[in-house]
Design a protein around this motif. Structure first.
Motif, PDB file in Angstrom:
ATOM      1  N   ILE A   9       8.151  10.394 -35.194  1.00 55.13           N
ATOM      2  CA  ILE A   9       7.902  11.187 -33.989  1.00 55.13           C
ATOM      3  C   ILE A   9       7.192  10.346 -32.924  1.00 55.13           C
ATOM      4  CG2 ILE A   9       6.528  13.132 -33.102  1.00 55.13           C
ATOM      5  CD1 ILE A   9       7.135  14.532 -35.859  1.00 55.13           C
ATOM      6  N   GLY A  10       6.206   9.555 -33.343  1.00 51.31           N
ATOM      7  CA  GLY A  10       5.456   8.727 -32.401  1.00 51.31           C
ATOM      8  C   GLY A  10       6.348   7.692 -31.736  1.00 51.31           C
ATOM      9  N   LYS A  11       7.268   7.128 -32.507  1.00 52.68           N
ATOM     10  CA  LYS A  11       8.169   6.125 -31.945  1.00 52.68           C
ATOM     11  C   LYS A  11       9.102   6.761 -30.909  1.00 52.68           C
ATOM     12  CE  LYS A  11      11.341   2.470 -33.323  1.00 52.68           C
ATOM     13  NZ  LYS A  11      12.110   1.881 -34.409  1.00 52.68           N
ATOM     14  N   ALA A  12       9.609   7.947 -31.227  1.00 49.33           N
ATOM     15  CA  ALA A  12      10.491   8.649 -30.282  1.00 49.33           C
ATOM     16  C   ALA A  12       9.730   9.027 -29.011  1.00 49.33           C
ATOM     17  CB  ALA A  12      11.090   9.887 -30.943  1.00 49.33           C
ATOM     18  N   ALA A  13       8.468   9.446 -29.190  1.00 53.36           N
ATOM     19  CA  ALA A  13       7.656   9.801 -28.012  1.00 53.36           C
ATOM     20  C   ALA A  13       7.398   8.557 -27.164  1.00 53.36           C
ATOM     21  CB  ALA A  13       6.337  10.436 -28.451  1.00 53.36           C
ATOM     22  N   SER A  14       7.138   7.428 -27.827  1.00 54.68           N
ATOM     23  CA  SER A  14       6.894   6.178 -27.086  1.00 54.68           C
ATOM     24  C   SER A  14       8.113   5.815 -26.243  1.00 54.68           C
ATOM     25  CB  SER A  14       6.605   5.019 -28.052  1.00 54.68           C
ATOM     26  OG  SER A  14       5.460   5.279 -28.799  1.00 54.68           O
ATOM     27  N   ARG A  15       9.288   5.945 -26.851  1.00 52.34           N
ATOM     28  CA  ARG A  15      10.531   5.592 -26.137  1.00 52.34           C
ATOM     29  C   ARG A  15      10.704   6.461 -24.891  1.00 52.34           C
ATOM     30  NH1 ARG A  15      15.325   3.349 -25.719  1.00 52.34           N
ATOM     31  NH2 ARG A  15      14.687   1.771 -27.196  1.00 52.34           N
ATOM     32  N   LEU A  16      10.505   7.781 -25.076  1.00 55.96           N
ATOM     33  CA  LEU A  16      10.700   8.693 -23.945  1.00 55.96           C
ATOM     34  C   LEU A  16       9.687   8.399 -22.831  1.00 55.96           C
ATOM     35  CD1 LEU A  16      12.684  10.886 -23.325  1.00 55.96           C
ATOM     36  CD2 LEU A  16      11.163  12.557 -24.391  1.00 55.96           C
ATOM     37  N   LEU A  17       8.455   8.125 -23.229  1.00 57.79           N
ATOM     38  CA  LEU A  17       7.428   7.810 -22.225  1.00 57.79           C
ATOM     39  C   LEU A  17       7.749   6.505 -21.504  1.00 57.79           C
ATOM     40  CD1 LEU A  17       4.330   8.961 -24.284  1.00 57.79           C
ATOM     41  CD2 LEU A  17       4.930   9.800 -22.004  1.00 57.79           C
ATOM     42  N   ALA A  18       8.253   5.516 -22.261  1.00 58.08           N
ATOM     43  CA  ALA A  18       8.635   4.243 -21.629  1.00 58.08           C
ATOM     44  C   ALA A  18       9.792   4.470 -20.660  1.00 58.08           C
ATOM     45  CB  ALA A  18       9.010   3.223 -22.694  1.00 58.08           C
ATOM     46  N   GLU A  19      10.733   5.342 -21.049  1.00 55.97           N
ATOM     47  CA  GLU A  19      11.856   5.645 -20.151  1.00 55.97           C
ATOM     48  C   GLU A  19      11.379   6.337 -18.875  1.00 55.97           C
ATOM     49  OE1 GLU A  19      15.216   6.082 -23.700  1.00 55.97           O
ATOM     50  OE2 GLU A  19      14.542   7.864 -22.632  1.00 55.97           O
TER      51      GLU A  19
END
Ligand code: NDP
Length: 259
Positions: free
Chosen positions: A36-46
């Motif tokens: 979940i944290g990795k997916a959240a990081s990706r979305l925030l980076a996007e």
């Protein structure tokens, strides 16, 4: 403008009404190396945020950072259950990356067992990582967040923290504790414009649930596991909203309805 500060999504800070660009924001994601944290990081980076990804395994955190869009992100090795490590890591983050806008607490473990079979060391590890770890990172981040308009925290709880589950009493207690913690902290820091919310997922397809049989989804009204990206969308909503604080957002395909 197509360049610089104004690129990215313009947001308005709830208290001041100031426009703030996602591009200028530093987001710390604890447990950002996987799931979940990795997916959240990706979305925030996007969305244009700069990411500080924290996990115990430095190689995994680095690999997660390398997979993000943009090249300004940083990885940190830190065990969130250890006060000194957390304090020093957040001091380094602030020194090297600047003030924190967003904190996502997705670092967590499970040690499922009936209470009579639970090992005391597992009980301690659950409470220290899931509950104390979140308290420590929030405390370490807050001073920096006081300087950031529109700062927000999302803690990751669980639907079993709200409803309970046989075989997960200690895990559930750690997640239920996060509800009281989140609501109280939201009250403490609201006057400083900082929002704090809890997100409670159901069955999400990550390493944590890899051992579960597919038929657990029979109890889920939507009839399937959730994907980490679906939780990440809700994390983003809570971070980017401006008038939501002290709330629990359940993202569980309706599981809670059936519990
Ligand atoms: P994963 O096991 O996929 O990822 C857990 C993450 O937390 C990893 O990045 C891990 O990295 C990190 N982590 C674990 N312990 C520590 C620690 N002591 N210090 C720093 N980082 C740590 O789990 P999920 O993505 O599934 O879970 C994320 C959160 O969501 C957890 O809090 C979990 O309880 C909660 N949740 C998950 C659900 C699900 O169905 N998956 C359902 C409900 C809630 P490393 O090992 O390198 O430290």
């Amino acid at each position: 403008r197509e360049d610089g500060w104004f690129k990215g999504t313009l947001q308005r800070n709830g208290r001041t009404g100031l426009a703030v660009s996602a591009m200028s924001r530093l987001a710390v994601v604890c447990g950002g190396s996987r799931g979940i944290g990795k997916a959240a990081s990706r979305l925030l980076a996007e969305r244009g945020c700069r990411l500080a990804v924290v996990s115990r395994n430095e190689d995994a955190a680095r690999a997660a950072v390398a997979s993000l869009p943009g090249d300004d992100h940083v990885a940190f090795s830190c065990d969130v259950s250890k006060e000194k490590e957390v304090r020093e890591t957040f001091e380094t983050i602030q020194k090297t990356c600047g003030n924190i806008s967003y904190l996502v607490n997705a670092a967590g473990i499970n040690r499922d067992a009936l209470l009579l079979r639970s090992k005391p060391e597992d009980m301690v590890a659950l409470l220290h990582t899931n509950l104390l770890g979140t308290m420590l990172t929030c405390r370490a981040a807050l001073r920096s967040m006081l300087h950031t308009p529109g700062a927000a925290i999302v803690n990751i709880g669980s639907v079993v923290g709200l409803k309970g589950n046989a075989g997960q009493s200690v895990y559930s207690a750690s997640k239920a504790g996060l509800e009281g913690f989140t609501r109280s902290l939201a009250k403490e820091v609201a006057s400083r414009g900082i929002r704090v919310n809890l997100l409670a997922p159901g069955f999400i397809r990550t390493d944590m649930t890899a051992g579960l049989k597919e038929d657990v989804v029979r109890s889920v009204p939507l009839g399937r596991f959730g994907e980490p990206e679906e939780v990440a969308q809700a994390v983003l909503f809570l971070l980017e909203s401006s008038y939501v604080t002290g709330q629990v957002l359940v993202v569980d395909g309706g599981l809670q309805l059936a519990m």
